[in-house]
Design a protein around this motif. Structure first.
Motif, PDB file in Angstrom:
ATOM      1  N   GLN A  11      -3.931  26.973  32.661  1.00 19.54           N
ATOM      2  CA  GLN A  11      -2.761  26.107  32.702  1.00 19.54           C
ATOM      3  C   GLN A  11      -2.497  25.425  31.353  1.00 19.54           C
ATOM      4  O   GLN A  11      -1.347  25.287  30.926  1.00 19.54           O
ATOM      5  CB  GLN A  11      -2.939  25.041  33.792  1.00 19.54           C
ATOM      6  CG  GLN A  11      -2.911  25.594  35.208  1.00 19.54           C
ATOM      7  CD  GLN A  11      -1.522  26.071  35.610  1.00 19.54           C
ATOM      8  OE1 GLN A  11      -0.511  25.556  35.157  1.00 19.54           O
ATOM      9  NE2 GLN A  11      -1.473  27.071  36.485  1.00 19.54           N
ATOM     10  N   GLU A  12      -3.550  24.988  30.693  1.00 22.51           N
ATOM     11  CA  GLU A  12      -3.378  24.283  29.423  1.00 22.51           C
ATOM     12  C   GLU A  12      -2.830  25.226  28.345  1.00 22.51           C
ATOM     13  O   GLU A  12      -1.848  24.912  27.661  1.00 22.51           O
ATOM     14  CB  GLU A  12      -4.705  23.676  28.971  1.00 22.51           C
ATOM     15  CG  GLU A  12      -4.577  22.848  27.704  1.00 22.51           C
ATOM     16  CD  GLU A  12      -5.888  22.173  27.317  1.00 22.51           C
ATOM     17  OE1 GLU A  12      -5.930  21.569  26.216  1.00 22.51           O
ATOM     18  OE2 GLU A  12      -6.866  22.241  28.093  1.00 22.51           O
ATOM     19  N   ILE A  13      -3.479  26.387  28.201  1.00 21.68           N
ATOM     20  CA  ILE A  13      -3.023  27.353  27.204  1.00 21.68           C
ATOM     21  C   ILE A  13      -1.627  27.861  27.549  1.00 21.68           C
ATOM     22  O   ILE A  13      -0.745  27.965  26.697  1.00 21.68           O
ATOM     23  CB  ILE A  13      -4.010  28.541  27.106  1.00 21.68           C
ATOM     24  CG1 ILE A  13      -5.364  28.067  26.570  1.00 21.68           C
ATOM     25  CG2 ILE A  13      -3.442  29.636  26.198  1.00 21.68           C
ATOM     26  CD1 ILE A  13      -6.430  29.140  26.571  1.00 21.68           C
ATOM     27  N   GLY A  14      -1.421  28.159  28.834  1.00 14.08           N
ATOM     28  CA  GLY A  14      -0.142  28.700  29.265  1.00 14.08           C
ATOM     29  C   GLY A  14       1.008  27.752  28.996  1.00 14.08           C
ATOM     30  O   GLY A  14       2.068  28.142  28.503  1.00 14.08           O
ATOM     31  N   SER A  15       0.794  26.483  29.320  1.00  6.04           N
ATOM     32  CA  SER A  15       1.839  25.489  29.101  1.00  6.04           C
ATOM     33  C   SER A  15       2.143  25.325  27.615  1.00  6.04           C
ATOM     34  O   SER A  15       3.312  25.216  27.206  1.00  6.04           O
ATOM     35  CB  SER A  15       1.396  24.146  29.696  1.00  6.04           C
ATOM     36  OG  SER A  15       2.372  23.160  29.484  1.00  6.04           O
ATOM     37  N   LYS A  18       3.892  28.671  26.341  1.00  2.00           N
ATOM     38  CA  LYS A  18       5.249  28.745  26.896  1.00  2.00           C
ATOM     39  C   LYS A  18       6.177  27.758  26.188  1.00  2.00           C
ATOM     40  O   LYS A  18       7.303  28.105  25.792  1.00  2.00           O
ATOM     41  CB  LYS A  18       5.230  28.460  28.394  1.00  2.00           C
ATOM     42  CG  LYS A  18       6.604  28.516  29.074  1.00  2.00           C
ATOM     43  CD  LYS A  18       6.458  28.283  30.575  1.00  2.00           C
ATOM     44  CE  LYS A  18       7.797  28.431  31.303  1.00  2.00           C
ATOM     45  NZ  LYS A  18       8.718  27.325  30.988  1.00  2.00           N
ATOM     46  N   GLY A  19       5.711  26.524  26.025  1.00  2.00           N
ATOM     47  CA  GLY A  19       6.536  25.518  25.366  1.00  2.00           C
ATOM     48  C   GLY A  19       6.850  25.884  23.925  1.00  2.00           C
ATOM     49  O   GLY A  19       7.987  25.703  23.460  1.00  2.00           O
ATOM     50  N   ASP A  20       5.847  26.408  23.214  1.00  2.00           N
ATOM     51  CA  ASP A  20       6.061  26.779  21.821  1.00  2.00           C
ATOM     52  C   ASP A  20       7.063  27.922  21.699  1.00  2.00           C
ATOM     53  O   ASP A  20       7.955  27.891  20.839  1.00  2.00           O
ATOM     54  CB  ASP A  20       4.728  27.185  21.172  1.00  2.00           C
ATOM     55  CG  ASP A  20       4.880  27.485  19.693  1.00  2.00           C
ATOM     56  OD1 ASP A  20       5.074  26.535  18.912  1.00  2.00           O
ATOM     57  OD2 ASP A  20       4.841  28.679  19.325  1.00  2.00           O
ATOM     58  N   GLN A  27      13.234  32.966  25.886  1.00  2.00           N
ATOM     59  CA  GLN A  27      13.160  32.653  27.312  1.00  2.00           C
ATOM     60  C   GLN A  27      11.827  33.186  27.825  1.00  2.00           C
ATOM     61  O   GLN A  27      11.461  34.322  27.516  1.00  2.00           O
ATOM     62  CB  GLN A  27      14.317  33.300  28.064  1.00  2.00           C
ATOM     63  CG  GLN A  27      14.327  32.985  29.555  1.00  2.00           C
ATOM     64  CD  GLN A  27      15.563  33.538  30.244  1.00  2.00           C
ATOM     65  OE1 GLN A  27      16.505  33.934  29.596  1.00  2.00           O
ATOM     66  NE2 GLN A  27      15.537  33.564  31.553  1.00  2.00           N
ATOM     67  N   VAL A  28      11.086  32.373  28.579  1.00  2.00           N
ATOM     68  CA  VAL A  28       9.735  32.757  29.002  1.00  2.00           C
ATOM     69  C   VAL A  28       9.620  32.756  30.525  1.00  2.00           C
ATOM     70  O   VAL A  28       9.968  31.773  31.176  1.00  2.00           O
ATOM     71  CB  VAL A  28       8.677  31.810  28.400  1.00  2.00           C
ATOM     72  CG1 VAL A  28       7.269  32.233  28.838  1.00  2.00           C
ATOM     73  CG2 VAL A  28       8.781  31.784  26.875  1.00  2.00           C
ATOM     74  N   ILE A  29       9.133  33.873  31.064  1.00  2.00           N
ATOM     75  CA  ILE A  29       8.747  33.949  32.475  1.00  2.00           C
ATOM     76  C   ILE A  29       7.221  33.881  32.498  1.00  2.00           C
ATOM     77  O   ILE A  29       6.551  34.796  32.013  1.00  2.00           O
ATOM     78  CB  ILE A  29       9.220  35.267  33.120  1.00  2.00           C
ATOM     79  CG1 ILE A  29      10.745  35.416  33.009  1.00  2.00           C
ATOM     80  CG2 ILE A  29       8.773  35.345  34.581  1.00  2.00           C
ATOM     81  CD1 ILE A  29      11.247  36.796  33.406  1.00  2.00           C
ATOM     82  N   PRO A 100      -9.471  32.118  19.601  1.00  2.00           N
ATOM     83  CA  PRO A 100      -8.262  31.282  19.497  1.00  2.00           C
ATOM     84  C   PRO A 100      -7.308  31.836  18.452  1.00  2.00           C
ATOM     85  O   PRO A 100      -7.735  32.505  17.514  1.00  2.00           O
ATOM     86  CB  PRO A 100      -8.830  29.927  19.082  1.00  2.00           C
ATOM     87  CG  PRO A 100     -10.051  30.266  18.300  1.00  2.00           C
ATOM     88  CD  PRO A 100     -10.644  31.490  18.961  1.00  2.00           C
ATOM     89  N   PHE A 101      -6.036  31.521  18.609  1.00  2.00           N
ATOM     90  CA  PHE A 101      -5.038  31.989  17.647  1.00  2.00           C
ATOM     91  C   PHE A 101      -4.100  30.841  17.310  1.00  2.00           C
ATOM     92  O   PHE A 101      -3.947  29.888  18.082  1.00  2.00           O
ATOM     93  CB  PHE A 101      -4.244  33.170  18.214  1.00  2.00           C
ATOM     94  CG  PHE A 101      -3.605  32.872  19.552  1.00  2.00           C
ATOM     95  CD1 PHE A 101      -2.384  32.227  19.642  1.00  2.00           C
ATOM     96  CD2 PHE A 101      -4.253  33.240  20.731  1.00  2.00           C
ATOM     97  CE1 PHE A 101      -1.815  31.945  20.873  1.00  2.00           C
ATOM     98  CE2 PHE A 101      -3.682  32.956  21.972  1.00  2.00           C
ATOM     99  CZ  PHE A 101      -2.463  32.305  22.037  1.00  2.00           C
ATOM    100  N   HIS A 102      -3.483  30.924  16.163  1.00  2.00           N
ATOM    101  CA  HIS A 102      -2.494  29.926  15.763  1.00  2.00           C
ATOM    102  C   HIS A 102      -1.136  30.362  16.315  1.00  2.00           C
ATOM    103  O   HIS A 102      -0.831  31.559  16.328  1.00  2.00           O
ATOM    104  CB  HIS A 102      -2.426  29.832  14.232  1.00  2.00           C
ATOM    105  CG  HIS A 102      -1.658  28.650  13.734  1.00  2.00           C
ATOM    106  ND1 HIS A 102      -0.267  28.640  13.687  1.00  2.00           N
ATOM    107  CD2 HIS A 102      -2.069  27.432  13.276  1.00  2.00           C
ATOM    108  CE1 HIS A 102       0.141  27.472  13.208  1.00  2.00           C
ATOM    109  NE2 HIS A 102      -0.928  26.723  12.957  1.00  2.00           N
ATOM    110  N   PRO A 103      -0.306  29.435  16.782  1.00  2.00           N
ATOM    111  CA  PRO A 103       0.993  29.834  17.331  1.00  2.00           C
ATOM    112  C   PRO A 103       1.853  30.605  16.347  1.00  2.00           C
ATOM    113  O   PRO A 103       2.614  31.504  16.734  1.00  2.00           O
ATOM    114  CB  PRO A 103       1.642  28.504  17.729  1.00  2.00           C
ATOM    115  CG  PRO A 103       0.872  27.448  17.013  1.00  2.00           C
ATOM    116  CD  PRO A 103      -0.514  27.970  16.889  1.00  2.00           C
TER     117      PRO A 103
END
Length: 223
Positions: A11-15, A18-20, A27-29, A100-103
């Motif tokens: 949930q933390e990574i996904g949120s 998705k927000g970024d 648009q993100v599903i 981990p990866f950078h956005p």
């Protein structure tokens, strides 16, 4: 606006991801498991898929998605760094990013895939009287303005041609890319689909100018 199907159970990574992505104009599903991924992939231009998922693992989900939508690029995400895991993912995925990866790195990889598949994602193309609107996923007969309706397999075959412009494609290449199964010599399935495809696209299906037959080799679409 390009649509990304994002499959991540954390949930933390996904949120965060998705927000970024949405802040950058996508648009993100977002799905937290791969159970319904096949139902959503036709609405997406690209898939970002985590390997570690509840239920079906990312490798299984990715293989199903590639079989269902072979023209949609897949970017795998994983904390696994072993060469074997990467090779397994790259059997169907178009790129593989380790956590981990950078956005900025993730978006750079996404942009590369969009450029690689760019023609089939955002541009328009005219093939004689046929106008292809890739971003809208539709084709129009410019003489009449009528939309040309293809079946799922016809669409997948034609998009595969357009992803490989001016390239002679063998029956084996096309069949295995679209059906995701080995081609069996003598199987007429592909020929039947191409015949029906020509009936919808060509001015004269008996003298095709869009999907050319290269005798003894395969087929080609010139652009």
């Amino acid at each position: 606006m390009k649509t990304i199907l994002y499959i991540e159970d954390d949930q933390e990574i996904g949120s965060w991801v998705k927000g970024d992505l949405e802040d950058r104009g996508f648009q993100v599903i977002w799905l937290t498991s791969g159970d319904q991924a096949v139902e959503f992939v036709e609405r997406a231009n690209l898939v970002i898929l985590d390997v570690m998922l509840p239920g079906l693992d990312g490798f299984t989900v990715g293989q199903r998605l590639k079989k269902s939508a072979p023209d949609t690029p897949i970017l795998m995400l994983s904390a696994r760094t072993s060469v074997d895991d990467k090779l397994q993912g790259l059997q169907f995925a178009d790129d593989y990013v380790t956590k981990p990866f950078h956005p900025d790195e993730l978006v750079a990889r996404v942009d590369v895939l969009f450029r690689r598949y760019g023609q089939s994602l955002s541009n328009e193309l005219s093939l004689g009287h046929v106008k292809v609107y890739f971003s809208e996923n539709r084709m129009v007969d410019e003489r009449t303005g009528e939309e040309l309706i293809l079946t799922g397999k016809q669409h997948q075959i034609f998009m595969y041609f357009l992803r490989h412009p001016n390239q002679i494609l063998t029956k084996e290449q096309i069949y295995e890319a679209v059906w995701g199964e080995p081609y069996l010599e003598g199987d007429k399935t592909l020929m039947v689909h191409i015949r029906h495809l020509r009936e919808k696209l060509e001015l004269d299906p008996s003298e095709p100018t869009i999907i050319e037959t290269i005798r003894g080799l395969g087929y080609r679409v010139k652009q």
